[in-house]
Design a protein around this motif. Sequence first.
Motif, mmCIF file in Angstrom:
data_model
loop_
_atom_site.group_PDB
_atom_site.id
_atom_site.type_symbol
_atom_site.label_atom_id
_atom_site.label_comp_id
_atom_site.label_asym_id
_atom_site.label_seq_id
_atom_site.Cartn_x
_atom_site.Cartn_y
_atom_site.Cartn_z
ATOM 1 N N ILE A 35 -9.574 11.763 -0.840
ATOM 2 C CA ILE A 35 -8.669 10.676 -0.460
ATOM 3 C C ILE A 35 -8.621 9.610 -1.549
ATOM 4 C CG2 ILE A 35 -8.974 10.953 2.037
ATOM 5 C CD1 ILE A 35 -10.929 8.568 1.918
ATOM 6 N N SER A 36 -7.490 8.939 -1.611
ATOM 7 C CA SER A 36 -7.372 7.703 -2.378
ATOM 8 C C SER A 36 -7.490 6.573 -1.364
ATOM 9 C CB SER A 36 -6.011 7.642 -3.088
ATOM 10 O OG SER A 36 -5.818 6.364 -3.674
ATOM 11 N N LEU A 37 -8.355 5.599 -1.641
ATOM 12 C CA LEU A 37 -8.623 4.543 -0.671
ATOM 13 C C LEU A 37 -7.916 3.245 -1.051
ATOM 14 C CD1 LEU A 37 -10.228 3.679 1.872
ATOM 15 C CD2 LEU A 37 -12.047 2.910 0.323
ATOM 16 N N VAL A 38 -7.147 2.722 -0.094
ATOM 17 C CA VAL A 38 -6.524 1.404 -0.240
ATOM 18 C C VAL A 38 -6.920 0.584 0.983
ATOM 19 C CG1 VAL A 38 -4.387 0.100 -0.483
ATOM 20 C CG2 VAL A 38 -4.569 2.383 -1.497
ATOM 21 N N CYS A 39 -7.433 -0.605 0.759
ATOM 22 C CA CYS A 39 -7.838 -1.484 1.855
ATOM 23 C C CYS A 39 -7.081 -2.806 1.743
ATOM 24 C CB CYS A 39 -9.348 -1.756 1.821
ATOM 25 S SG CYS A 39 -10.373 -0.268 1.952
ATOM 26 N N ALA A 40 -7.010 -3.515 2.858
ATOM 27 C CA ALA A 40 -6.331 -4.815 2.867
ATOM 28 C C ALA A 40 -7.069 -5.758 3.801
ATOM 29 C CB ALA A 40 -4.876 -4.666 3.294
ATOM 30 N N THR A 41 -6.972 -7.041 3.522
ATOM 31 C CA THR A 41 -7.579 -8.053 4.382
ATOM 32 C C THR A 41 -6.937 -9.405 4.118
ATOM 33 O OG1 THR A 41 -9.654 -9.134 5.015
ATOM 34 C CG2 THR A 41 -9.411 -8.518 2.709
ATOM 35 N N ALA A 47 0.832 -1.206 0.000
ATOM 36 C CA ALA A 47 0.000 0.000 0.000
ATOM 37 C C ALA A 47 0.868 1.257 0.000
ATOM 38 C CB ALA A 47 -0.928 -0.012 1.211
ATOM 39 N N ARG A 48 1.934 1.267 0.787
ATOM 40 C CA ARG A 48 2.826 2.425 0.815
ATOM 41 C C ARG A 48 3.518 2.623 -0.540
ATOM 42 N NH1 ARG A 48 3.918 4.681 5.653
ATOM 43 N NH2 ARG A 48 3.044 3.632 7.470
ATOM 44 N N ALA A 49 3.932 1.509 -1.137
ATOM 45 C CA ALA A 49 4.588 1.598 -2.441
ATOM 46 C C ALA A 49 3.625 2.145 -3.487
ATOM 47 C CB ALA A 49 5.097 0.222 -2.853
ATOM 48 N N PHE A 50 2.363 1.720 -3.414
ATOM 49 C CA PHE A 50 1.330 2.227 -4.337
ATOM 50 C C PHE A 50 1.172 3.736 -4.146
ATOM 51 C CE2 PHE A 50 -3.158 3.242 -5.186
ATOM 52 C CZ PHE A 50 -3.280 2.774 -6.491
ATOM 53 N N HIS A 51 1.130 4.170 -2.901
ATOM 54 C CA HIS A 51 0.978 5.606 -2.616
ATOM 55 C C HIS A 51 2.165 6.409 -3.162
ATOM 56 C CE1 HIS A 51 0.403 9.315 -0.300
ATOM 57 N NE2 HIS A 51 1.637 9.177 0.150
ATOM 58 N N HIS A 52 3.376 5.924 -2.908
ATOM 59 C CA HIS A 52 4.575 6.678 -3.312
ATOM 60 C C HIS A 52 4.847 6.601 -4.810
ATOM 61 C CE1 HIS A 52 5.836 7.915 0.633
ATOM 62 N NE2 HIS A 52 5.749 6.683 1.092
ATOM 63 N N SER A 53 4.130 5.729 -5.515
ATOM 64 C CA SER A 53 4.318 5.613 -6.963
ATOM 65 C C SER A 53 3.392 6.524 -7.746
ATOM 66 C CB SER A 53 4.091 4.157 -7.403
ATOM 67 O OG SER A 53 4.998 3.283 -6.784
ATOM 68 N N GLY A 54 2.388 7.091 -7.107
ATOM 69 C CA GLY A 54 1.384 7.867 -7.819
ATOM 70 C C GLY A 54 1.487 9.361 -7.592
ATOM 71 N N PRO A 55 0.537 10.119 -8.125
ATOM 72 C CA PRO A 55 0.570 11.582 -8.030
ATOM 73 C C PRO A 55 0.324 12.111 -6.616
ATOM 74 C CG PRO A 55 -1.461 10.840 -9.081
ATOM 75 C CD PRO A 55 -0.591 9.636 -8.959
ATOM 76 N N THR A 58 -3.505 9.338 0.833
ATOM 77 C CA THR A 58 -4.047 7.982 0.783
ATOM 78 C C THR A 58 -4.463 7.528 2.169
ATOM 79 O OG1 THR A 58 -2.623 7.409 -1.085
ATOM 80 C CG2 THR A 58 -3.531 5.574 0.188
ATOM 81 N N LEU A 59 -5.657 6.953 2.271
ATOM 82 C CA LEU A 59 -6.134 6.328 3.497
ATOM 83 C C LEU A 59 -6.021 4.817 3.321
ATOM 84 C CD1 LEU A 59 -7.564 6.483 6.285
ATOM 85 C CD2 LEU A 59 -9.744 6.308 5.045
ATOM 86 N N PHE A 60 -5.260 4.179 4.226
ATOM 87 C CA PHE A 60 -5.069 2.729 4.165
ATOM 88 C C PHE A 60 -5.796 2.084 5.334
ATOM 89 C CE2 PHE A 60 -2.323 -0.973 5.463
ATOM 90 C CZ PHE A 60 -2.794 -1.832 4.474
ATOM 91 N N LEU A 61 -6.810 1.285 5.033
ATOM 92 C CA LEU A 61 -7.579 0.576 6.058
ATOM 93 C C LEU A 61 -7.173 -0.891 6.033
ATOM 94 C CD1 LEU A 61 -11.115 2.180 5.560
ATOM 95 C CD2 LEU A 61 -9.333 2.808 7.205
ATOM 96 N N ASP A 62 -6.336 -1.260 6.992
ATOM 97 C CA ASP A 62 -5.870 -2.637 7.084
ATOM 98 C C ASP A 62 -6.907 -3.479 7.823
ATOM 99 O OD1 ASP A 62 -4.248 -4.796 6.756
ATOM 100 O OD2 ASP A 62 -2.725 -4.172 8.210
ATOM 101 N N GLU A 63 -7.028 -4.744 7.423
ATOM 102 C CA GLU A 63 -7.994 -5.680 8.013
ATOM 103 C C GLU A 63 -9.396 -5.078 8.021
ATOM 104 O OE1 GLU A 63 -7.143 -8.505 8.148
ATOM 105 O OE2 GLU A 63 -4.988 -8.549 8.517
ATOM 106 N N ILE A 64 -9.816 -4.571 6.869
ATOM 107 C CA ILE A 64 -11.132 -3.932 6.783
ATOM 108 C C ILE A 64 -12.248 -4.934 7.028
ATOM 109 C CG2 ILE A 64 -11.354 -4.265 4.277
ATOM 110 C CD1 ILE A 64 -12.745 -1.473 4.244
ATOM 111 N N GLY A 65 -11.969 -6.225 6.836
ATOM 112 C CA GLY A 65 -12.987 -7.237 7.098
ATOM 113 C C GLY A 65 -13.391 -7.303 8.554
ATOM 114 N N ASP A 66 -12.588 -6.702 9.455
ATOM 115 C CA ASP A 66 -12.907 -6.706 10.884
ATOM 116 C C ASP A 66 -13.593 -5.418 11.335
ATOM 117 O OD1 ASP A 66 -11.657 -9.259 11.924
ATOM 118 O OD2 ASP A 66 -9.953 -8.385 10.883
ATOM 119 N N MET A 67 -13.925 -4.538 10.397
ATOM 120 C CA MET A 67 -14.590 -3.293 10.765
ATOM 121 C C MET A 67 -16.031 -3.583 11.207
ATOM 122 S SD MET A 67 -15.266 0.171 8.501
ATOM 123 C CE MET A 67 -13.566 0.754 8.636
ATOM 124 N N PRO A 68 -16.475 -3.022 12.358
ATOM 125 C CA PRO A 68 -17.852 -3.227 12.821
ATOM 126 C C PRO A 68 -18.870 -2.750 11.789
ATOM 127 C CG PRO A 68 -16.503 -2.239 14.538
ATOM 128 C CD PRO A 68 -15.692 -2.207 13.291
#
Length: 669
Positions: A480-486, A383-391, A441-451
Amino acid sequence: MEGRAVVREAHEARVRSARERFFVRGDDAVDGVASLVLRSWSRCAEGGIDFRAAVDRDPAGRAMLAELRERSGDLLGQAGGIMEHVFEQIRASGSMVILADAEGVILHSLGDPDFVGRAQRVALQPGATWGEAVRGTNAIGTALVEQTPIEVCGGEHFLDRNGFLTCSASPVFDPHGRLAGVLDISGDYRNYQPHTLALVRLSVQLLEKRLFEHRFARDLVLAFHTRPEYVGSLQEGLIAVSCDGQLLGMNGAARECLGGAVGESPGRTLDNLFRLSFGTLLDRAGRDPASLLAVELRNGQQVYMRLKTSVPMRVEAAPARAADAPAARPRSAAKPCQGVTLDDLATGDAQLQLALDRGARILGKDIPLLIQGESGVGKELFARAFHHSGPRRDGPFVALNCAAIPENLIESELFGYSGGAFTGARREGAVGKIQQAHGGTLFLDEIGDMPLGMQARLLRVLQERSVTPVGGSAQVAVDISLVCATHRTLRELVREGSFREDLYYRVNGLTVTLPALRERSDIRRIVMSLLACEAGGEGEREVGISEEVMSFFERYPWPGNVRQLQNVIRVAVALLDEDEALILPRHLPEDLFGTDEFDGAKGVADDTRREASWPAAGGHGVPATASLDEIELQAISQAMRDTGGNVSAAARRLGISRNTLYRKLGRMS
């Protein structure tokens, strides 16, 4: 296990006897417990605490806990990743990792569900106060009073009701030497592990280093030690200075070396500490930033020093960066994670390259990215690499682990809150993660655990491109640019009803899946880069790895992925003696061979256990006239026989490090 049970039973008997003499007979000069514990018992008794008291549930309410967390914001922010890493090492052991503030109030915890339930019955949970004056002798509260690491096992707890616990805690000091909080690992007394306190102390060293680098991120930082090989390690001294040489702060190791709190004295400069002037030091460091400078202190002692970059590396991300970087010489420095791009992660693995190529195609486009993969594969790094590669590379990268934040706090963490939103809230309010990510960029890690309730609010933000803080009415526009992970399968969560289908389609613009480590074809390059990162603090010393170990690494399934591999290499480097420069099977953690996951590990496991036979030393008894050396010989020989020549197991039984045991064995041969 049988030997451990015998030791535990002996300890229980000693503590029972000590409690009988202290609590029933009133004898305050008892043996059988450590002096730290006895001092604490005395303080608690003088304070009028009843050791038979029932459970006192006093967790702070949501508002008060939010305020306390806000006050300890830096501590929480820097401790989160470390706590997650520690918990990964002790997962399924019936324990929990706890962070408390300087008053002993628990701010955050991670633990095995079964043990967490038992812990809550004695109020060992966020919001509860575990100061010694409230809970009696316990690792959290007593470590704060004594300001030293401490272990409190079973009946050593002052209160009877806490006797099922075994707790290891160490105080945490801020960059100015003030008490900031305490880190603790608590578990069932029956599952006591002798190495837990060492793990806590090491984690606190890392946390204090993080706090220092975070506090002085925009200042010059000098790292030094009396021994060159320790520069770059957790034992290094750190001094922060302004651009004109004014001393701003020191860590504990620097104070110990230089004496007292000299760094906090007004008007002090670097010239007051070193014979070399500040300007000369900068000149010499600028010519060769990577080199170590031999510098003499005012007291005549020589230290080795390096000027560190004013932009510190994130400790939790640097090892992962190294895992995906091309092979490097072990002493080369890791690249700061702030500059990692998708191109930097390309190492020739076909599966990873597919994810990189797909991610690169949506750079600069308003398409949410969803990163899937097992725990430990490097999703945040991607996710960080994606952020630093873009505008948006010059904008903020804001990360939130949805599984690591308590459910009652995630709303204010994500959306922020307005002033006066609830009792105890800051008067000016607080900006949430979404607003902090504006323009980036907003990175939401483990978004599957969000209430589910938070999912509805997040969906509204993504639809309306605005956020409303808790307790507020005005909407704030966000870009924001949204990146999520799970590591979970969101489609299955949708079918189960635990994840909103409409949000799923909002976050799943493009999905990339990162391969597990066992599936990658570039393990050798990952190993060498991790080795470069972990051995990078060894000065000019180069560390290699034997072909036998490398072949094992390529065959092992790595259930913990890159995170597990990093930990294995870190342990292996730590177990090298000063005259060793090659990692062999005997340097690997023993738990690699304690499962049936992979039969190919047997050859390496056997090699770690290939020791000489250990003759009996005249039976189990020790003569009354035996010397200390004879007693030591008897104990070592008995431990080696009982463990079948397994040095690691024998060292644990004896309560010493494996390197120490090797040295003692060398003297015996």
